[in-house]
Write an enzyme that holds these catalytic residues in place. Structure first.
Site, PDB file in Angstrom:
ATOM      1  N   ILE A 194       0.780  -1.287   0.054  1.00 23.67           N
ATOM      2  CA  ILE A 194       0.081  -0.037  -0.011  1.00 23.67           C
ATOM      3  C   ILE A 194       0.788   1.369  -0.062  1.00 23.67           C
ATOM      4  CG2 ILE A 194      -1.683   1.478   1.373  1.00 23.67           C
ATOM      5  CD1 ILE A 194      -2.621  -1.532   2.499  1.00 23.67           C
TER       6      ILE A 194
ATOM      7  N   THR B 240      -4.110   5.242   7.875  1.00 23.79           N
ATOM      8  CA  THR B 240      -5.425   4.106   7.292  1.00 23.79           C
ATOM      9  C   THR B 240      -4.801   2.476   7.368  1.00 23.79           C
ATOM     10  OG1 THR B 240      -4.236   4.388   4.844  1.00 23.79           O
ATOM     11  CG2 THR B 240      -6.114   5.327   5.245  1.00 23.79           C
ATOM     12  N   SER B 241      -3.757   2.584   8.187  1.00 26.94           N
ATOM     13  CA  SER B 241      -3.206   1.378   8.443  1.00 26.94           C
ATOM     14  C   SER B 241      -3.838   0.488   9.722  1.00 26.94           C
ATOM     15  CB  SER B 241      -1.801   1.499   8.658  1.00 26.94           C
ATOM     16  OG  SER B 241      -1.029   0.110   8.819  1.00 26.94           O
ATOM     17  N   ARG B 242      -3.420   0.818  10.799  1.00 31.22           N
ATOM     18  CA  ARG B 242      -3.996   0.168  12.026  1.00 31.22           C
ATOM     19  C   ARG B 242      -4.201   1.268  13.151  1.00 31.22           C
ATOM     20  NH1 ARG B 242      -5.963  -3.353   9.388  1.00 31.22           N
ATOM     21  NH2 ARG B 242      -5.613  -5.305   9.346  1.00 31.22           N
TER      22      ARG B 242
ATOM     23  N   ASP C  80      -8.847   6.136   9.383  1.00 28.96           N
ATOM     24  CA  ASP C  80      -9.897   5.207   8.675  1.00 28.96           C
ATOM     25  C   ASP C  80      -9.802   4.216   9.728  1.00 28.96           C
ATOM     26  OD1 ASP C  80     -11.470   4.112   6.878  1.00 28.96           O
ATOM     27  OD2 ASP C  80     -10.051   2.561   6.317  1.00 28.96           O
TER      28      ASP C  80
ATOM     29  N   GLU D  95     -11.467   0.701  18.001  1.00 27.56           N
ATOM     30  CA  GLU D  95     -12.588   0.717  16.671  1.00 27.56           C
ATOM     31  C   GLU D  95     -13.339  -0.687  16.947  1.00 27.56           C
ATOM     32  OE1 GLU D  95      -9.993   0.696  13.041  1.00 27.56           O
ATOM     33  OE2 GLU D  95     -10.750  -1.381  12.789  1.00 27.56           O
TER      34      GLU D  95
ATOM     35  N   HIS E  40     -13.072   2.240   8.824  1.00 24.81           N
ATOM     36  CA  HIS E  40     -12.136   1.158   8.138  1.00 24.81           C
ATOM     37  C   HIS E  40     -12.873   0.752   6.813  1.00 24.81           C
ATOM     38  CE1 HIS E  40      -9.213  -1.939   9.693  1.00 24.81           C
ATOM     39  NE2 HIS E  40      -9.424  -1.919   8.465  1.00 24.81           N
ATOM     40  N   GLN E  41     -13.032   1.819   5.868  1.00 26.57           N
ATOM     41  CA  GLN E  41     -13.475   1.492   4.711  1.00 26.57           C
ATOM     42  C   GLN E  41     -12.627   1.501   3.696  1.00 26.57           C
ATOM     43  OE1 GLN E  41     -16.121   5.338   4.589  1.00 26.57           O
ATOM     44  NE2 GLN E  41     -15.735   4.970   2.477  1.00 26.57           N
ATOM     45  N   ALA E  42     -11.128   1.871   3.861  1.00 30.64           N
ATOM     46  CA  ALA E  42     -10.380   1.945   2.833  1.00 30.64           C
ATOM     47  C   ALA E  42     -10.313   0.852   1.686  1.00 30.64           C
ATOM     48  CB  ALA E  42      -9.047   2.207   3.538  1.00 30.64           C
TER      49      ALA E  42
END
Ligand code: NAI
Length: 332
Positions: free
Chosen positions: A156, A233-235, A259, A264, A296-298
């Protein structure tokens, strides 16, 4: 093969049923997450549990899975920080994952977050719907010629490096392994200290490991430029969210897009619109005008879901027939 899916959403069912036409496995779906209390849902003859990012596959869960004769844990995602691999190994349970399904999907979402934050599209969208055509408060900056720091240049991160380079930015990268191709394309590998000190925009693309847990904390934020844009957008646990909130309040962080979020698993992938959110940090973050949170939609594109479903089922086919699959086993 009989597969029990946990945390199954309607779209998982649609995509897995479609791809399964060429595999013919028996699929059973549970919308609840996998944890100690839900292992008992698994019915007789189940060989495999298929899990997602927030399922809790810790030692206790794995012991119970072993007692139920489960042989495979199939992650329908890239990251595997939620699985106790050592315990799985002890019980001879194989863990497979989908290392690269569509890095472009995640990188494109990262780009969308950056542009939205910078040009305040989220505010503009609401304004014009209320007949407010004023531009006050919507001022952005050019991304062109800015310095972008990218931490983690795997599948990524590499795509995101190239996207940023194409926008005419200076791209600085940090990874424990350097990618020679990226270097030849003009991406400069530097130390983390340099990433913090020089970047106008920092984007996180490394996995969550003991080394990267709370990588972004009070100390590292202090080393960043004033007004830095931070994107994750990772964790979620890469960022210590309390420190990020303090830095947003102090205007040290100029804008934040996430994200993924530390806590979460209690919130994301659910419709909680009729409830009062108990997570005060998340409530606070979503109230800031310069913070964007997506749930978390990436990864969430048609192409990515097709690939995730196909690769997950193919992993299981290969593991059950050949006993191995190259590059898609989650290892210690
Ligand atoms: P990858 O395994 O291809 O790349 C990860 C890179 O991070 C590797 O180059 C590795 O050397 C590097 N790395 C490992 N430890 C590091 C450290 N301490 N400091 C700096 N770099 C380090 O993984 P990929 O596919 O690029 O995914 C990256 C992360 O993105 C995943 O671990 C996952 O957590 C997250 N992800 C998020 C999604 C979403 O929907 N938001 C979807 C897919 C992945």
């Amino acid at each position: 093969m009989k597969i029990a899916f946990f945390s199954a959403q309607p779209y998982d069912i649609t995509f897995f049923n479609k791809e399964n036409k060429s595999f013919g496995f028996e699929l059973e779906y549970f919308d609840t997450g996998l944890e100690e209390q839900t292992v008992n849902l698994i019915t007789e003859g189940t060989d495999t549990v298929c899990v997602f990012v927030n399922d809790k596959v810790d030692a206790e869960v794995i012991k119970k899975l072993a007692k139920k004769n489960v042989k495979y844990i199939a992650l329908r995602c890239a990251g595997f920080n939620n699985v106790d691999l050592e315990e799985a190994h002890k019980h001879n349970i194989k863990v497979c994952r989908v290392p690269a399904y569509s890095p472009e999907a995640v990188a494109e979402h990262t780009l969308a977050l950056l542009f939205t934050l910078n040009r305040k599209i989220h505010k503009a969208y609401n304004r014009v719907r209320e007949q407010n055509y004023s531009l006050n408060g919507l001022l952005g900056t050019n991304i062109y010629k800015k310095t972008v720091g990218i931490i983690g240049t795997g599948n990524i991160g590499a795509v995101f490096c190239r996207m940023m380079k194409a926008l005419g930015t200076e791209v600085l990268a940090y990874d424990i392994y350097e990618n020679e191709e990226l270097k030849n394309e003009g991406i400069k590998y530097v130390s983390l200290e340099d990433i913090y000190a020089k970047s106008d925009i920092i984007s996180l693309h490394c996995p969550l490991t003991p080394d990267t847990l709370h990588l972004i904390n009070e100390t590292t934020i202090a080393k960043m430029k004033d007004g830095v844009f931070l994107i994750n957008t990772s964790r979620g646990k890469l960022i210590e969210s309390h420190a990020a909130i303090q830095a947003l309040r102090a205007k040290k962080i100029g804008a934040l897009a996430i994200d993924v979020y530390e806590q979460e698993e209690k919130v994301f992938f659910r419709d909680l619109s009729e409830t009062i959110l108990e997570d005060e940090r998340l409530q606070l973050l979503t109230s800031f005008p310069n913070v964007i949170v997506t749930a978390h939609q990436a990864f969430f594109t048609d192409e990515a879901l097709s690939q995730i479903s196909y690769i997950t089922l193919d992993n299981l086919k290969q593991l059950s027939t050949k006993g191995a699959i190259e590059g898609r086993v989650a290892e210690l």
